[in-house]
Design an enzyme around this catalytic site. Structure first.
Site, PDB file in Angstrom:
ATOM      1  N   GLY A 334       0.831  -1.200   0.000  1.00  0.00           N
ATOM      2  CA  GLY A 334       0.000   0.000   0.000  1.00  0.00           C
ATOM      3  C   GLY A 334       0.859   1.240   0.000  1.00  0.00           C
ATOM      4  O   GLY A 334       0.583   2.220  -0.681  1.00  0.00           O
ATOM      5  N   ALA A 335       1.917   1.176   0.780  1.00  0.00           N
ATOM      6  CA  ALA A 335       2.819   2.315   0.910  1.00  0.00           C
ATOM      7  C   ALA A 335       4.080   1.842   1.603  1.00  0.00           C
ATOM      8  O   ALA A 335       4.090   0.765   2.198  1.00  0.00           O
ATOM      9  CB  ALA A 335       2.158   3.412   1.731  1.00  0.00           C
ATOM     10  N   MET A 336       5.140   2.643   1.511  1.00  0.00           N
ATOM     11  CA  MET A 336       6.402   2.258   2.140  1.00  0.00           C
ATOM     12  C   MET A 336       7.056   3.490   2.717  1.00  0.00           C
ATOM     13  O   MET A 336       7.230   4.490   2.040  1.00  0.00           O
ATOM     14  CB  MET A 336       7.306   1.589   1.090  1.00  0.00           C
ATOM     15  N   GLU A 337       7.426   3.370   4.002  1.00  0.00           N
ATOM     16  CA  GLU A 337       7.872   4.527   4.766  1.00  0.00           C
ATOM     17  C   GLU A 337       9.335   4.892   4.555  1.00  0.00           C
ATOM     18  O   GLU A 337      10.006   5.275   5.516  1.00  0.00           O
ATOM     19  CB  GLU A 337       7.617   4.264   6.258  1.00  0.00           C
ATOM     20  N   ASN A 338       9.872   4.809   3.333  1.00  0.00           N
ATOM     21  CA  ASN A 338      11.263   5.205   3.101  1.00  0.00           C
ATOM     22  C   ASN A 338      11.511   6.555   3.776  1.00  0.00           C
ATOM     23  O   ASN A 338      10.726   7.480   3.613  1.00  0.00           O
ATOM     24  CB  ASN A 338      11.533   5.347   1.607  1.00  0.00           C
ATOM     25  N   HIS A 370      -0.206   6.713   8.841  1.00  0.00           N
ATOM     26  CA  HIS A 370       0.575   5.518   9.187  1.00  0.00           C
ATOM     27  C   HIS A 370       2.039   5.697   8.770  1.00  0.00           C
ATOM     28  O   HIS A 370       2.955   5.483   9.564  1.00  0.00           O
ATOM     29  CB  HIS A 370      -0.029   4.309   8.460  1.00  0.00           C
ATOM     30  N   GLU A 371       2.260   6.104   7.539  1.00  0.00           N
ATOM     31  CA  GLU A 371       3.638   6.214   7.041  1.00  0.00           C
ATOM     32  C   GLU A 371       4.392   7.335   7.752  1.00  0.00           C
ATOM     33  O   GLU A 371       5.565   7.186   8.075  1.00  0.00           O
ATOM     34  CB  GLU A 371       3.654   6.430   5.523  1.00  0.00           C
ATOM     35  N   HIS A 374       5.749   6.382  11.056  1.00  0.00           N
ATOM     36  CA  HIS A 374       6.992   5.618  10.975  1.00  0.00           C
ATOM     37  C   HIS A 374       8.233   6.503  10.908  1.00  0.00           C
ATOM     38  O   HIS A 374       9.335   6.028  11.169  1.00  0.00           O
ATOM     39  CB  HIS A 374       7.004   4.760   9.708  1.00  0.00           C
ATOM     40  N   GLU A 393       5.016  -2.166  13.234  1.00  0.00           N
ATOM     41  CA  GLU A 393       3.784  -2.046  12.451  1.00  0.00           C
ATOM     42  C   GLU A 393       2.540  -1.897  13.318  1.00  0.00           C
ATOM     43  O   GLU A 393       1.615  -1.185  12.975  1.00  0.00           O
ATOM     44  CB  GLU A 393       3.636  -3.240  11.503  1.00  0.00           C
TER      45      GLU A 393
HETATM   46 ZN   LIG Z   1       3.879   0.351   8.461  1.00  0.00          ZN
END
Ligand SMILES: [Zn+2]
Ligand SMILES: *[C@@H]1O[C@H](CO)[C@@H](O)[C@H](O)[C@H]1NC(C)=O
Ligand SMILES: *[C@@H]1O[C@H](CO)[C@@H](O)[C@H](O)[C@H]1NC(C)=O
Ligand SMILES: *[C@@H]1O[C@H](CO)[C@@H](O)[C@H](O)[C@H]1NC(C)=O
Ligand SMILES: *[C@@H]1O[C@H](CO)[C@@H](O)[C@H](O)[C@H]1NC(C)=O
Ligand SMILES: *[C@@H]1O[C@H](CO)[C@@H](O)[C@H](O)[C@H]1NC(C)=O
Length: 944
Positions: A334-338, A370-371, A374, A393
């Protein structure tokens, strides 16, 4: 990642959850609501490149172990990468790179192990790397180098030993494929203004950074990264930190973009992007057309408030000097917290006010929240190893609602955790095949074991358990402990007991707060043993007791627990509308005098659903709660109304209470106008639909529901000015009304769709109702409607609109159309790879599509397995979706057969899901034996 596996995870989930209700509308619904918690699930990526991982041989060589030795620690990397966005002479897209890493020797060794996967390394004097000593140290010569493919190491054996305390520089040059495999450094293609565009992007979590450059690829191995990207003029390069220089290389149409050093960070948070995207400020990046259409505005509006909220909540300023967020056309999770460059699926970041629904907006605000959560918890402080992923998570999944609530205070976002986390976690955590939140470090080693950690337990149970902790500590104590923990471990890594320690300190410093045991002792019972209790309150005596809740009452629990499946349970409660003092249940059973009540009072426990447990009562108290619901339901908080429904149905499924009692909790819905209780009811009734939609119970059940939903449909028809202003619960009303045949509903949706078909450029269907309307119209229609929907899907320029159409196309009842649609999932020109398994899931949630999807998956298991690889998160969703309806002995035998036939190929990360499917089907068969007749009788009498 974002709860995206969840997309695959979540969307698929959604699709499944609602699957059966008159197939048609439900699918549509799911799309809207499904925040793809499967987000959690969705996140997950496939591991196309990973070979099947055999169990490690008994060899004791360091290169046969999946974990790095503790002899070396990286300090910084200098990495330059050059992706080529045109095919080379061999018809391949590639990137070239050079990379150096400075590491310190911690313990004497003559061996260097560094992760490297699928890279072709240049050979210097017979070896794949060059080693030099720094600050006057002489490095030993290299004896030999090779690749250990199973553990994905470049192994370098030296002639002599490295010296403790000294620094060395390891240099490599390499070529890698810029494949369209959605992992590591990869390419994505899309069409804009009739032109094919190619961009280069990354997804490193969990174990793909090693596919972009050789690195010590474990989260605890933090280092500073100096990154440089070489790219065509006219494209832009982005990475985690701010660009500091652009150098135009003379005589070539290329630019070198040099980025400032990052903070000390983990390899899985690295990101690179080369594209011709544009942006709007705080920097939301997307395709040019999407930005022109202002689809980034909503994300822009909420980013600043959410960052402000987290700065306050964590009491720590935003750790970086920049924040970029980018929407990518091909993205598996869904998404990635780079860190500093967060990547999203388009549906999780872009919002088009003209075509997107409220549900899309809700998804965006929760995923962004959410991201961004993080950026502190996860990125600034990282869990040392993947066995503690749940902390990372679960935490983000809990606080995403706090951030979203701050950005959109009128949406009651906090209440939704019970639907999207608590209830989803209960569903899997009540099976014997569940597992504890926290696993031992040595149990998680291979890439597919790591991948399997990205599941509902880690995300949703993690969130629910942390929420419970925050509530019994109080939010201010929780936030204070958290902020001290972040300060202590900033730029480093930690394990879960570190967090308990800092929370305990905050408790000790706060007068007036008293816990029966330490934070450690209380939490260990929730994280080290799987499952959760059902708390039973006997209001005749005040006796309160607990028992491990299992959906299958006779199931045998193989997994031992050092705590004997007992918990320390904090119970908030009310007595006849009055809030009472919190109680702790610390034993198997105890008398709590205040819970003994007189005949005209009732007790409601787990107030505001702050605890991770179910509640049962003596029959008298159940009766009094039911009559309270029917006379004035508003006395009971809205989330508790939803929970009463969910608890009752699940207690009945576990044969703890009579099914007719559970069914009676739906009678008050005649008066209910809130979304959360309706949604909870639908999910549970959905379970009945899929059990009974092939039997005579179905008609009576439809008639009953039609009666229940009619007032809601008419009420919303009126207050929404004939369906022109639309909110979430309206969608339920409309879709359930259409599926149960409430007069006027189907005609209404069909006429809207007809109008659109007559004049495609002008779609007047309200965005919030599109999923429902498309699905109903395609279900009622034939090839003409389907082909029109398919054309519109192919032309859709807004991702959210495309998803609605893609799921609606699965609603048709025409078998050949469904079969053709299944075939399309194997053709990436028709259905993007990232969407293939969720599309199969949509088809499986259709009563006619289910057997077709099951046959299709069985026939093509090898293909999917090769395509996605064993590390893929995707299989668990696929297996769950295609087996969701199974409830007959014949279907069970098919499942077992499937397990046997494919034992050789294996099931990768879907192994657990297959086990769960077998367990669930077995339980359903048994349950039906004793309950089918009473259910039929009840619906017959209530619908008369
Ligand atoms: Zn996450
Ligand atoms: C790595 O890059 C940094 C920044 O450009 C530079 O200062 C440093 O000298 C480089 N290190 C080596 C060993 O080349
Ligand atoms: C790496 O080498 C193998 C074997 O020579 C070759 O098949 C492959 O195409 C190469 N990959 C790249 C990206 O050059
Ligand atoms: C963003 O905020 C502006 C200013 O408050 C508002 O006018 C606009 O409608 C918002 N955009 C979206 C998509 O919510
Ligand atoms: C459940 O209640 C119904 C109706 O009151 C009754 O007929 C049935 O026997 C009960 N079932 C069980 C298992 O107690
Ligand atoms: C809704 O539609 C009905 C029938 O077309 C019409 O009589 C009524 O005035 C409309 N109501 C509103 C609020 O538009």
């Amino acid at each position: 990642m974002g709860k995206g596996y969840y997309i695959s995870k979540h969307l698929a989930t959604a699709a499944m959850v609602l699957a059966a209700i008159a197939l048609v509308t439900i699918i549509a619904l799911s799309v809207v609501y499904n925040r793809e918690k499967s987000k959690n699930a969705a996140k997950f990526s496939k591991a196309t490149t990973l070979p099947v991982f055999p169990t490690p041989k008994t060899s004791n060589e360091p290169w046969d172990k999946y974990r790095l030795p503790d002899t070396l620690s990286p300090q910084y990397y200098n990495v330059t990468l050059w992706p080529r966005l045109v095919k080379n002479a061999n018809g391949m897209y590639i990137f070239t790179g050079i990379s150096g890493v400075m590491f310190t020797c911690e313990k004497k060794t003559d061996l260097i192990l560094i992760h490297s996967n699928k890279l072709n390394l240049t050979v210097f004097k017979g070896h794949h790397a060059k080693l030099t000593g720094l600050s006057g140290v002489t490095a030993p010569a290299i004896k030999t180098t090779w690749f250990q493919s199973e553990t994905q190491y470049l192994v370098i054996q030296l002639e002599g030993k490295l010296k403790p305390g000294k620094d060395y520089w390891l240099y490599t040059e390499f070529t890698g494929e810029l494949a369209d495999d959605l992992e590591g450094f990869y390419r994505s293609e899309y069409m804009e203004n009739g032109e094919k565009k190619i961009i280069a992007i990354t997804q490193m979590q969990a174990t793909y950074a090693r596919k972009a450059f050789p690195c010590f690829d474990e989260p605890g191995m933090k280092a500073v990264f100096h990154i440089t990207l070489i790219h065509d003029r006219g494209t832009t390069a982005l990475s985690n930190s701010q660009e500091i220089k652009n150098v135009i290389i003379d005589g070539m149409a290329i630019t070198r973009t040099i980025f400032g050093p990052t903070k000390r960070m983990s390899t899985y948070l690295i990101a690179f992007v080369v594209s011709d995207f544009t942006y709007i400020d705080v920097r939301i990046w997307a395709r040019k057309k999407a930005i022109e259409d202002r689809q980034g505005d909503y994300a822009l509006n909420i980013t600043q408030p959410i960052l402000e909220f987290f700065e306050k909540y964590y009491n720590t300023s935003y750790p970086l000097s920049k924040s970029d967020q980018i929407a990518l056309p091909d993205f598996n999770s869904g998404a990635m917290e780079n860190w500093g460059l967060v990547a999203y699926r388009e549906t999780a970041l872009l919002y088009d006010p003209r075509t997107s629904a409220n549900g899309n907006k809700q998804r965006i605000v929760t995923v962004v929240s959410h991201e961004l959560a993080h950026m502190w918890f996860g990125n600034l402080v990282t869990v040392k190893w993947w066995n503690d992923l749940w902390l990372n998570e679960g935490f983000a999944s809990y606080v995403e609602y706090l951030g979203a609530d701050y950005a959109e205070p009128t949406w009651n976002m906090k209440d939704q955790t019970i639907l999207y986390d608590l209830q989803s976690a209960f569903a899997v955590d009540s099976l014997t095949s569940s597992h504890p939140l926290s696993r031992k470090e040595e149990e998680v080693n291979t890439p597919s074991e790591i991948s399997e950690m990205f599941n509902t337990i880690s995300y949703s149970k993690g969130a629910a358990v942390l929420k419970m902790l925050s509530e019994f500590l109080t939010e201010s104590v929780f936030a204070k402990g958290l902020s001290n923990y972040l300060k202590q471990f900033a730029f480093g890594s930690s394990v879960h007991s570190d967090l308990w320690e800092y929370l305990q300190k905050a408790v000790d410093q706060t007068p007036g707060i008293k816990l029966p045991y330490s934070v450690h002792e209380i939490m260990n019972r929730w994280i080290l043993q799987m499952g959760f209790p059902v708390v039973t309150i006997d209001t005749r005596t005040g006796n309160v007791s607990q028992k491990h809740f299992l959906l299958e009452p006779e199931a045998v629990v193989d997994r031992k627990s050092e705590f004997n499946y007992e918990w320390f349970v904090p119970i908030k409660w009310m007595k006849k509308g009055q809030v009472q003092d919190q109680l702790w249940l610390l034993q198997k059973s105890a008398i709590h005098k205040p819970m003994k009540v007189s005949k005209n009072e009732w007790v409601l426990a787990n107030l505001h659903v702050s605890g991770y447990f179910r509640v049962n009562y003596d029959l008298g108290n159940w009766e009094r709660l039911l009559s309270q619901l029917e006379s004035n339901h508003q006395v009971i908080p809205v989330v508790n109304r939803a929970q009463i429904l969910d608890d009752a149905f699940n207690l009945a499924r576990a044969s703890i209470i009579n099914i007719t009692l559970a069914l009676r909790t739906t009678k008050y819905l005649l008066h209910e106008r809130e979304y959360i209780p309706w949604e909870a009811a639908l999910r549970n009734l959905n379970y009945f639909f899929q059990l009974f939609d092939r039997s005579e119970v179905y008609g009576a059940m439809q008639a009953y529901l039609k009666k229940q939903v009619k007032p809601l449909f008419e009420y919303f028809g009126t207050i929404s000015s004939n369906w022109t202003t639309i909110f979430m619960s309206h969608i339920i009303a409309l879709s359930l009304a259409c599926s149960t045949g409430v007069e006027g509903c189907r005609e209404l949706t069909r006429s809207w769709f007809k109008k659109w078909m007559q004049n495609p450029p002008n779609n007047a269907i309200h965005p919030n109702l599109r999923s429902t309307v498309y699905c109903n119209a395609i279900a009622a229609g034939g090839a003409e409607e389907w082909n029109f929907g398919w054309q519109m899907f192919q032309k859709a320029t807004v991702a959210a609109e495309a998803v609605k159409l893609r799921s609606a196309l699965a609603c048709t009842k025409v078998p050949w159309l469904l079969n053709r649609y299944l075939e399309y999932t194997m053709n990436p020109e028709k259905i993007r790879k990232q969407d293939a398994t969720s599309t199969i899931g949509y088809i499986a949630s259709n009563i006619i599509g289910q057997p077709l999807a099951w046959d299709f998956v069985r026939a093509n298991w090898d293909y999917f397995f090769k395509l996605y690889g064993t590390g893929s998160f995707i299989f668990s969703g696929l297996i769950r979706d295609v087996t969701y309806r199974f409830c007959t002995p014949f279907e069970l035998s098919q499942l077992k057969r499937f397990q046997k036939d494919n034992a050789e190929t294996g099931f990768g990360s879907g192994t657990q899901a297959l086990q769960q499917a077998i367990e669930k089907t077995t339980a359903k068969i048994k349950w039906l034996e004793g309950n089918k007749e009473p259910v039929l009788q009840w619906f017959l009498s209530e619908s008369a």
